[in-house]
Design an enzyme around this catalytic site. Structure first.
Site, PDB file in Angstrom:
ATOM      1  N   LYS A  90       0.853  -1.191   0.000  1.00  0.00           N
ATOM      2  CA  LYS A  90       0.000   0.000   0.000  1.00  0.00           C
ATOM      3  C   LYS A  90       0.881   1.229   0.000  1.00  0.00           C
ATOM      4  CE  LYS A  90      -3.854   2.303   0.426  1.00  0.00           C
ATOM      5  NZ  LYS A  90      -3.485   2.992  -0.858  1.00  0.00           N
ATOM      6  N   GLN A 111       7.511   3.758   3.586  1.00  0.00           N
ATOM      7  CA  GLN A 111       6.079   3.433   3.675  1.00  0.00           C
ATOM      8  C   GLN A 111       5.850   2.151   4.477  1.00  0.00           C
ATOM      9  OE1 GLN A 111       3.926   5.566   1.560  1.00  0.00           O
ATOM     10  NE2 GLN A 111       2.267   4.842   2.861  1.00  0.00           N
ATOM     11  N   LYS A 114       6.028   3.198   8.059  1.00  0.00           N
ATOM     12  CA  LYS A 114       4.906   4.107   8.336  1.00  0.00           C
ATOM     13  C   LYS A 114       3.622   3.286   8.529  1.00  0.00           C
ATOM     14  CE  LYS A 114       4.277   7.354   5.294  1.00  0.00           C
ATOM     15  NZ  LYS A 114       3.867   8.235   4.186  1.00  0.00           N
ATOM     16  N   LYS A 126       5.328   1.713  -3.285  1.00  0.00           N
ATOM     17  CA  LYS A 126       5.294   3.073  -3.838  1.00  0.00           C
ATOM     18  C   LYS A 126       5.595   2.985  -5.326  1.00  0.00           C
ATOM     19  CE  LYS A 126       4.827   7.301  -2.252  1.00  0.00           C
ATOM     20  NZ  LYS A 126       4.183   7.782  -1.030  1.00  0.00           N
ATOM     21  N   ASP A 166       0.016  10.854  -4.594  1.00  0.00           N
ATOM     22  CA  ASP A 166       1.211  11.426  -3.952  1.00  0.00           C
ATOM     23  C   ASP A 166       1.524  12.694  -4.760  1.00  0.00           C
ATOM     24  OD1 ASP A 166       3.403  10.631  -1.818  1.00  0.00           O
ATOM     25  OD2 ASP A 166       4.547  11.351  -3.522  1.00  0.00           O
ATOM     26  N   THR A 209      -4.161  13.658   5.189  1.00  0.00           N
ATOM     27  CA  THR A 209      -2.729  13.731   5.535  1.00  0.00           C
ATOM     28  C   THR A 209      -2.435  15.028   6.296  1.00  0.00           C
ATOM     29  OG1 THR A 209      -2.298  12.523   3.497  1.00  0.00           O
ATOM     30  CG2 THR A 209      -0.399  13.498   4.602  1.00  0.00           C
ATOM     31  N   SER A 383      -6.926   6.044   3.597  1.00  0.00           N
ATOM     32  CA  SER A 383      -7.001   5.183   2.412  1.00  0.00           C
ATOM     33  C   SER A 383      -7.545   3.805   2.794  1.00  0.00           C
ATOM     34  CB  SER A 383      -5.611   4.990   1.803  1.00  0.00           C
ATOM     35  OG  SER A 383      -5.298   6.024   0.907  1.00  0.00           O
TER      36      SER A 383
HETATM   37  P1  NDP Z   1       1.229  17.816  -4.278  1.00  0.00           P
HETATM   38  O1  NDP Z   1       1.697  17.442  -5.629  1.00  0.00           O
HETATM   39  O2  NDP Z   1      -0.199  18.031  -4.029  1.00  0.00           O
HETATM   40  O3  NDP Z   1       2.002  19.103  -3.757  1.00  0.00           O
HETATM   41  C1  NDP Z   1       3.380  19.160  -3.712  1.00  0.00           C
HETATM   42  C2  NDP Z   1       3.793  20.603  -3.481  1.00  0.00           C
HETATM   43  O4  NDP Z   1       5.191  20.671  -3.281  1.00  0.00           O
HETATM   44  C3  NDP Z   1       3.474  21.499  -4.667  1.00  0.00           C
HETATM   45  O5  NDP Z   1       3.185  22.770  -4.198  1.00  0.00           O
HETATM   46  C4  NDP Z   1       4.769  21.472  -5.480  1.00  0.00           C
HETATM   47  O6  NDP Z   1       4.962  22.641  -6.260  1.00  0.00           O
HETATM   48  C5  NDP Z   1       5.798  21.392  -4.371  1.00  0.00           C
HETATM   49  N1  NDP Z   1       6.961  20.614  -4.798  1.00  0.00           N
HETATM   50  C6  NDP Z   1       6.995  19.303  -5.166  1.00  0.00           C
HETATM   51  N2  NDP Z   1       8.227  18.930  -5.502  1.00  0.00           N
HETATM   52  C7  NDP Z   1       9.001  20.021  -5.338  1.00  0.00           C
HETATM   53  C8  NDP Z   1      10.378  20.281  -5.522  1.00  0.00           C
HETATM   54  N3  NDP Z   1      11.218  19.311  -5.922  1.00  0.00           N
HETATM   55  N4  NDP Z   1      10.823  21.548  -5.253  1.00  0.00           N
HETATM   56  C9  NDP Z   1       9.971  22.518  -4.830  1.00  0.00           C
HETATM   57  N5  NDP Z   1       8.664  22.339  -4.653  1.00  0.00           N
HETATM   58  C10 NDP Z   1       8.181  21.106  -4.883  1.00  0.00           C
HETATM   59  O7  NDP Z   1       1.800  16.662  -3.314  1.00  0.00           O
HETATM   60  P2  NDP Z   1       1.319  16.298  -1.824  1.00  0.00           P
HETATM   61  O8  NDP Z   1       0.944  17.529  -1.107  1.00  0.00           O
HETATM   62  O9  NDP Z   1       0.367  15.187  -1.926  1.00  0.00           O
HETATM   63  O10 NDP Z   1       2.670  15.696  -1.215  1.00  0.00           O
HETATM   64  C11 NDP Z   1       3.599  16.496  -0.493  1.00  0.00           C
HETATM   65  C12 NDP Z   1       4.483  15.592   0.356  1.00  0.00           C
HETATM   66  O11 NDP Z   1       3.683  14.826   1.270  1.00  0.00           O
HETATM   67  C13 NDP Z   1       5.305  14.541  -0.423  1.00  0.00           C
HETATM   68  O12 NDP Z   1       6.504  14.304   0.258  1.00  0.00           O
HETATM   69  C14 NDP Z   1       4.427  13.289  -0.332  1.00  0.00           C
HETATM   70  O13 NDP Z   1       5.169  12.113  -0.511  1.00  0.00           O
HETATM   71  C15 NDP Z   1       3.925  13.434   1.102  1.00  0.00           C
HETATM   72  N6  NDP Z   1       2.714  12.702   1.439  1.00  0.00           N
HETATM   73  C16 NDP Z   1       1.572  12.847   0.718  1.00  0.00           C
HETATM   74  C17 NDP Z   1       0.419  12.179   1.097  1.00  0.00           C
HETATM   75  C18 NDP Z   1      -0.884  12.372   0.410  1.00  0.00           C
HETATM   76  O14 NDP Z   1      -1.878  11.819   0.890  1.00  0.00           O
HETATM   77  N7  NDP Z   1      -0.970  13.132  -0.664  1.00  0.00           N
HETATM   78  C19 NDP Z   1       0.446  11.215   2.221  1.00  0.00           C
HETATM   79  C20 NDP Z   1       1.676  11.203   2.958  1.00  0.00           C
HETATM   80  C21 NDP Z   1       2.775  11.893   2.542  1.00  0.00           C
HETATM   81  P3  NDP Z   1       4.103  22.916  -7.592  1.00  0.00           P
HETATM   82  O15 NDP Z   1       2.737  23.314  -7.111  1.00  0.00           O
HETATM   83  O16 NDP Z   1       4.811  24.034  -8.266  1.00  0.00           O
HETATM   84  O17 NDP Z   1       4.075  21.649  -8.356  1.00  0.00           O
HETATM   85  O1  2IT Z   2       3.160   8.747   1.391  1.00  0.00           O
HETATM   86  C1  2IT Z   2       1.998   8.342   1.615  1.00  0.00           C
HETATM   87  O2  2IT Z   2       1.683   7.839   2.695  1.00  0.00           O
HETATM   88  C2  2IT Z   2       0.995   8.536   0.569  1.00  0.00           C
HETATM   89  N1  2IT Z   2       1.298   9.099  -0.472  1.00  0.00           N
HETATM   90  C3  2IT Z   2      -0.399   8.013   0.752  1.00  0.00           C
HETATM   91  C4  2IT Z   2      -0.437   6.539   0.565  1.00  0.00           C
HETATM   92  C5  2IT Z   2      -1.811   5.931   0.499  1.00  0.00           C
HETATM   93  O3  2IT Z   2      -1.840   4.747   0.156  1.00  0.00           O
HETATM   94  O4  2IT Z   2      -2.815   6.574   0.787  1.00  0.00           O
END
Ligand code: NDP
Ligand code: 2IT
Length: 451
Positions: A90, A111, A114, A126, A166, A209, A383
């Site tokens: 997952k 993961q 986690k 992943k 993600d 999240t 999830s």
């Molecule tokens: P999104 O794509 O929704 O948002 C990511 C944000 O970070 C955007 O604003 C993006 O900019 C910016 N960003 C991404 N990569 C870079 C980079 N290399 N340099 C500068 N800015 C960057 O992703 P999420 O919010 O879903 O994910 C954010 C973090 O949280 C990640 O580490 C992900 O693995 C983690 N995460 C996410 C979960 C989820 O449920 N979505 C669960 C657990 C962890 P721009 O808008 O310009 O693209």
């Molecule tokens: O990093 C993470 O935990 C996620 N991107 C969410 C994973 C999930 O299966 O909901």
């Protein structure tokens, strides 16, 4: 046991020196579980570390698609099915131009532990692609997702491997991926989570999240006789996680003053304006540079400027830091700035945002530090609530799901804090989280024999 851990780390360095993030994550986990290994020397006799650092399966595949100009494009697809000792694989799918197998190996490894911190039965995985969704039309994203799924579908399933979103993958991409999965398999089931609400998505998954991270933060502060109320917070990112962190922080009367995207960062002393952020980044995919049009007192610092001047988001002095963008976004220099600014808490919301030397600097400077694998578990937890709703064909209310999430996040905090204390490292939540997650996975692996 230190020698055993060092020999494993040396071995990975030799066989895959280019997978730096994976090595970083393995180093963080293995060095912090030494107290547990010392109490359980039998793990060495059954080569548990050698086994646990090796993914069960690594898939890479060609993803050809046709852009709006009729040009054939090719990207690379990945899925790392890391560990299924405690449940089906997952974990999310990331679309970002800079990913490589290193990214997915480190994310799959993280993961695994986690997911083991939750009370649920899920293994770790992943995947994703070096496809860059920025500037692509909806039809291009759809064609890419369909091609990606035309290979991935044979490897996933509601009891096998359940991808979710993600970076770069939100409800829209999940919708296209699900449509193709359903067409190819002739099944409507919970093989993907993070679906839109109209076809099997769960209430609260989008928010989970970010909200979960703030529930965790409040619990952590409470245990230090403190509260989020009136605290200033530096948040990075402006995506799904960052937006919902900021939104929930306001409900706890904290003041989030920064956010960032790939074009630069915003410092808004009066507090980030949620409506503007929603319009720019959730409803559209525009640059944060436009934020100051409606908020002239706020500052936008473009990315190339903060690279040249080394002036970056972590220079902004706040009580709390909550990185929510991507990995390795806080290095040792940033950590030094954060400590110098008098920050009390660093609460990691993105996956592995702090480098190893940054974490060590925080810990040795008595910063109260919470690691991402505990803080951001709320997404994967919700999830699984989505998966169980899909399996039972029932749906739970927003209120019930939010309450379940809150309880789960508090429990994760209490569990890792207790584990840290039990092993003589009270307040070291890195050790607490890694030992607790590792123990659960390792115990399950041993009971299942050498497989
Ligand atoms: P999104 O794509 O929704 O948002 C990511 C944000 O970070 C955007 O604003 C993006 O900019 C910016 N960003 C991404 N990569 C870079 C980079 N290399 N340099 C500068 N800015 C960057 O992703 P999420 O919010 O879903 O994910 C954010 C973090 O949280 C990640 O580490 C992900 O693995 C983690 N995460 C996410 C979960 C989820 O449920 N979505 C669960 C657990 C962890 P721009 O808008 O310009 O693209
Ligand atoms: O990093 C993470 O935990 C996620 N991107 C969410 C994973 C999930 O299966 O909901």
């Amino acid at each position: 046991m230190k020698e055993y851990v060092n020999s494993i780390l040396e071995h990975i360095k030799q066989i895959e020196p280019y997978n730096e993030k994976f090595l970083e994550s393995v180093t963080d986990v293995l060095t912090s579980i030494i107290p547990y290994l010392e109490a359980n020397p039998h793990l060495k006799d059954v080569s548990l570390l050698e086994r646990i650092i090796e993914p069960e399966r690594v898939l890479t595949f060609r993803v050809p698609w046709v852009d709006d100009n009729g040009i054939v494009r090719v990207n690379r697809g990945y899925r790392v099915e890391f560990n299924s000792a405690i449940g089906p694989y997952k974990g999310g799918i990331r679309f970002h131009k800079d990913v490589s197998i290193d990214t997915f190996k480190f994310l799959g490894f993280e993961q695994t532990f986690k997911n083991a911190l939750t009370s649920l039965n899920i293994g770790g995985g992943k995947g994703g692609s070096d496809f860059d969704p920025h500037g692509k039309s909806d039809m291009e994203i759809m064609r890419f997702c369909q091609s990606f799924m035309s290979e991935l579908f044979r490897h996933i399933g509601a009891h096998t491997d359940i991808p979710a979103g993600d970076i770069g993958v939100g409800e829209k991409a999940i919708g296209y991926l699900f449509g193709m999965y359903k067409k190819l398999t002739n099944r409507f089931d919970g093989a993907l989570s993070g679906k839109p609400i109209e076809f099997g998505g769960s209430f609260c998954r989008v928010e989970a999240t970010g909200y979960g991270a703030v529930y965790f933060a409040e619990k952590m502060l409470n245990s230090h006789n403190d509260t989020l109320k009136d605290k200033t917070v530096a948040v990075s990112g402006a995506g799904n996680v960052a937006f919902h962190v900021i939104k929930k922080l306001y409900e706890f009367q904290a003041i989030p003053v920064t956010c960032s995207d790939s074009t630069g960062y915003i410092y808004d002393k009066e507090g980030i304006n949620l409506q503007i952020l929603d319009k720019l980044k959730m409803k559209n995919h525009k640059s944060l540079a436009e934020y100051t049009k409606d908020r002239p007192k706020a500052k936008f610092i473009p990315r190339e400027k903060f690279y040249k001047t080394r002036n970056n988001i972590w220079d902004v002095p706040t009580d709390i830091v909550m990185p929510s963008a991507t990995e390795n976004e806080i290095n040792l220099n940033d950590a030094k700035n954060i400590v110098k600014n008098g920050t009390k808490y660093v609460i990691e919301c993105s996956n592995m945002p702090s480098t190893t030397d940054a974490i060590n600097y925080f810990l040795s400077n008595k910063i109260k530090f919470a690691p991402s694998k505990a803080v951001n578990a709320g997404g994967v937890v919700t999830s699984v609530y989505e998966m169980s709703q899909n399996a039972s064909f029932e749906s739970l209310s927003k209120e019930i799901l939010d309450e379940k999430l809150k309880e789960e996040m508090k429990k994760i905090y209490v569990d890792i804090a207790l584990t840290a204390k039990e092993y003589g490292y009270a307040d070291n939540l890195v050790i607490g989280a890694n030992i607790r997650g590792f123990k659960r996975v390792a115990t399950a692996m041993i009971k299942q024999g050498v497989v």
